[in-house]
Design a protein around this motif. Structure first.
Motif, PDB file in Angstrom:
ATOM      1  N   UNK A  63       6.159  22.705  81.816  1.00  0.00           N
ATOM      2  CA  UNK A  63       4.738  22.465  82.117  1.00  0.00           C
ATOM      3  C   UNK A  63       4.051  21.740  80.976  1.00  0.00           C
ATOM      4  N   UNK A  64       4.292  22.175  79.767  1.00  0.00           N
ATOM      5  CA  UNK A  64       3.679  21.538  78.605  1.00  0.00           C
ATOM      6  C   UNK A  64       4.119  20.082  78.476  1.00  0.00           C
ATOM      7  N   UNK A  65       5.394  19.838  78.673  1.00  0.00           N
ATOM      8  CA  UNK A  65       5.914  18.474  78.583  1.00  0.00           C
ATOM      9  C   UNK A  65       5.297  17.592  79.660  1.00  0.00           C
ATOM     10  N   UNK A  66       5.209  18.117  80.856  1.00  0.00           N
ATOM     11  CA  UNK A  66       4.692  17.332  81.972  1.00  0.00           C
ATOM     12  C   UNK A  66       3.217  16.986  81.794  1.00  0.00           C
ATOM     13  N   UNK A  67       2.440  17.939  81.306  1.00  0.00           N
ATOM     14  CA  UNK A  67       0.993  17.743  81.247  1.00  0.00           C
ATOM     15  C   UNK A  67       0.470  17.226  79.903  1.00  0.00           C
ATOM     16  N   UNK A  68       1.191  17.453  78.813  1.00  0.00           N
ATOM     17  CA  UNK A  68       0.618  17.107  77.509  1.00  0.00           C
ATOM     18  C   UNK A  68       1.438  16.121  76.687  1.00  0.00           C
ATOM     19  N   UNK A  69       2.619  15.733  77.146  1.00  0.00           N
ATOM     20  CA  UNK A  69       3.478  14.865  76.335  1.00  0.00           C
ATOM     21  C   UNK A  69       3.669  13.479  76.942  1.00  0.00           C
ATOM     22  N   UNK A  70       2.690  12.999  77.664  1.00  0.00           N
ATOM     23  CA  UNK A  70       2.789  11.684  78.291  1.00  0.00           C
ATOM     24  C   UNK A  70       2.963  10.587  77.236  1.00  0.00           C
ATOM     25  N   UNK A  71       2.251  10.707  76.125  1.00  0.00           N
ATOM     26  CA  UNK A  71       2.321   9.675  75.086  1.00  0.00           C
ATOM     27  C   UNK A  71       3.687   9.592  74.421  1.00  0.00           C
ATOM     28  N   UNK A  72       4.445  10.686  74.428  1.00  0.00           N
ATOM     29  CA  UNK A  72       5.758  10.669  73.774  1.00  0.00           C
ATOM     30  C   UNK A  72       6.877  10.232  74.712  1.00  0.00           C
ATOM     31  N   UNK A  73       6.562   9.936  75.960  1.00  0.00           N
ATOM     32  CA  UNK A  73       7.598   9.554  76.924  1.00  0.00           C
ATOM     33  C   UNK A  73       8.412   8.342  76.466  1.00  0.00           C
ATOM     34  N   UNK A  74       7.811   7.284  75.921  1.00  0.00           N
ATOM     35  CA  UNK A  74       8.633   6.155  75.462  1.00  0.00           C
ATOM     36  C   UNK A  74       9.660   6.551  74.397  1.00  0.00           C
ATOM     37  N   UNK A  75       9.276   7.451  73.506  1.00  0.00           N
ATOM     38  CA  UNK A  75      10.227   7.934  72.502  1.00  0.00           C
ATOM     39  C   UNK A  75      11.357   8.704  73.168  1.00  0.00           C
ATOM     40  N   UNK A  76      11.011   9.644  74.038  1.00  0.00           N
ATOM     41  CA  UNK A  76      12.030  10.450  74.704  1.00  0.00           C
ATOM     42  C   UNK A  76      12.953   9.580  75.559  1.00  0.00           C
ATOM     43  N   UNK A  77      12.407   8.528  76.157  1.00  0.00           N
ATOM     44  CA  UNK A  77      13.198   7.640  77.016  1.00  0.00           C
ATOM     45  C   UNK A  77      14.236   6.843  76.225  1.00  0.00           C
ATOM     46  N   UNK A  78      14.097   6.777  74.925  1.00  0.00           N
ATOM     47  CA  UNK A  78      15.122   6.121  74.105  1.00  0.00           C
ATOM     48  C   UNK A  78      16.401   6.953  74.044  1.00  0.00           C
ATOM     49  N   UNK A  79      16.291   8.241  74.320  1.00  0.00           N
ATOM     50  CA  UNK A  79      17.423   9.151  74.193  1.00  0.00           C
ATOM     51  C   UNK A  79      17.828   9.812  75.506  1.00  0.00           C
ATOM     52  N   UNK A  80      16.953   9.749  76.503  1.00  0.00           N
ATOM     53  CA  UNK A  80      17.192  10.418  77.779  1.00  0.00           C
ATOM     54  C   UNK A  80      16.968   9.409  78.897  1.00  0.00           C
ATOM     55  N   UNK A  81      17.907   9.316  79.807  1.00  0.00           N
ATOM     56  CA  UNK A  81      17.812   8.373  80.927  1.00  0.00           C
ATOM     57  C   UNK A  81      17.056   9.011  82.083  1.00  0.00           C
ATOM     58  N   UNK A  82      15.821   8.572  82.274  1.00  0.00           N
ATOM     59  CA  UNK A  82      14.961   9.139  83.312  1.00  0.00           C
ATOM     60  C   UNK A  82      15.008   8.364  84.626  1.00  0.00           C
ATOM     61  N   UNK A  83      15.838   7.349  84.725  1.00  0.00           N
ATOM     62  CA  UNK A  83      15.793   6.461  85.898  1.00  0.00           C
ATOM     63  C   UNK A  83      16.050   7.178  87.221  1.00  0.00           C
ATOM     64  N   UNK A  84      16.824   8.249  87.224  1.00  0.00           N
ATOM     65  CA  UNK A  84      17.127   8.940  88.480  1.00  0.00           C
ATOM     66  C   UNK A  84      16.103  10.024  88.823  1.00  0.00           C
ATOM     67  N   UNK A  85      15.142  10.250  87.953  1.00  0.00           N
ATOM     68  CA  UNK A  85      14.135  11.280  88.216  1.00  0.00           C
ATOM     69  C   UNK A  85      13.203  10.816  89.323  1.00  0.00           C
ATOM     70  N   UNK A  86      12.978  11.697  90.267  1.00  0.00           N
ATOM     71  CA  UNK A  86      12.189  11.357  91.453  1.00  0.00           C
ATOM     72  C   UNK A  86      10.717  11.741  91.336  1.00  0.00           C
ATOM     73  N   UNK A  93      11.815  18.344  83.330  1.00  0.00           N
ATOM     74  CA  UNK A  93      13.012  19.189  83.210  1.00  0.00           C
ATOM     75  C   UNK A  93      14.086  18.456  82.425  1.00  0.00           C
ATOM     76  N   UNK A  94      14.354  17.224  82.794  1.00  0.00           N
ATOM     77  CA  UNK A  94      15.387  16.455  82.095  1.00  0.00           C
ATOM     78  C   UNK A  94      15.016  16.223  80.643  1.00  0.00           C
ATOM     79  N   UNK A  95      13.745  16.017  80.379  1.00  0.00           N
ATOM     80  CA  UNK A  95      13.284  15.832  79.006  1.00  0.00           C
ATOM     81  C   UNK A  95      13.548  17.078  78.168  1.00  0.00           C
ATOM     82  N   UNK A  96      13.184  18.235  78.690  1.00  0.00           N
ATOM     83  CA  UNK A  96      13.375  19.487  77.961  1.00  0.00           C
ATOM     84  C   UNK A  96      14.859  19.751  77.725  1.00  0.00           C
TER      85      UNK A  96
END
Length: 180
Positions: A63-86, A93-96
């Motif tokens: 919940x915290x990641x979804x609602x409060x960590x929008x700005x850090x998504x580009x950083x997390x996307x360097x290490x986690x492949x979010x392309x299949x997330x719907x 969930x995948x980020x955590x």
């Protein structure tokens, strides 16, 4: 974690390097610079004597990641492949799960549930880092931002079967339980 370490007599900074170390989620990434506060710090520049993995309730973390960590998504996307997330819940969930996998690759010496902070004091005492067990410490929450709650059921009903298997495994790995 910094407050708990201070209670044990250590000077550990929150996302800032101090005399005895740093508590920083960005340091899970092996080559990433701190991207706020002190942008000169990079995980790969340090060889820590001990690594402590702090986990917190997985549902609250999603919940915290979804609602409060929008700005850090580009950083997390360097290490986690979010392309299949719907949807944003799958992405969180995948980020955590993915971020904790980065931490586990560093072979932490101990894993501490944030909800059971006394475990850090017991571990420090067992390892000979403190002469006495700390019995008094602040239970005040720090670095929290208000956001809506989400339940395990809401998460489970919003993610794919494979993502649910991954999330349930993460929950069990770190000693949490929900009705699955």
């Amino acid at each position: 974690m910094t407050v708990l370490m201070q209670a044990a007599g250590y000077t550990v900074g929150h996302e800032v390097m101090k005399e005895d170390g740093i508590s920083s989620w960005v340091f899970a990434a092996p080559n990433e610079y701190q991207w706020w506060i002190d942008t000169t710090l990079r995980r790969s520049d340090y060889d820590f004597e001990k690594i402590i993995c702090v986990v917190r309730d997985p549902v609250q973390t999603v919940a915290s990641t979804m609602y409060t960590e929008v700005m850090s998504l580009p950083l997390r996307a360097q290490y986690i492949d979010f392309r299949k997330c719907k949807n944003p819940i799958e992405q969180s969930v995948l980020s955590v799960v993915g971020w904790y996998m980065l931490v586990l690759k560093q072979n932490p010496d101990v894993i501490i549930q944030l909800e059971n902070p006394e475990r850090i004091f017991h571990w420090l005492y067992e390892q000979g880092y403190t002469d006495t067990k700390v019995t008094e410490y602040s239970t005040q929450k720090y670095n929290t931002r208000s956001h809506p709650d989400i339940s395990y059921e809401q998460i489970a009903n919003s993610i794919s079967r494979d993502m649910k298997i991954l999330f349930d495994s993460h929950i069990r790995r770190f000693g949490y339980q929900y009705a699955t």
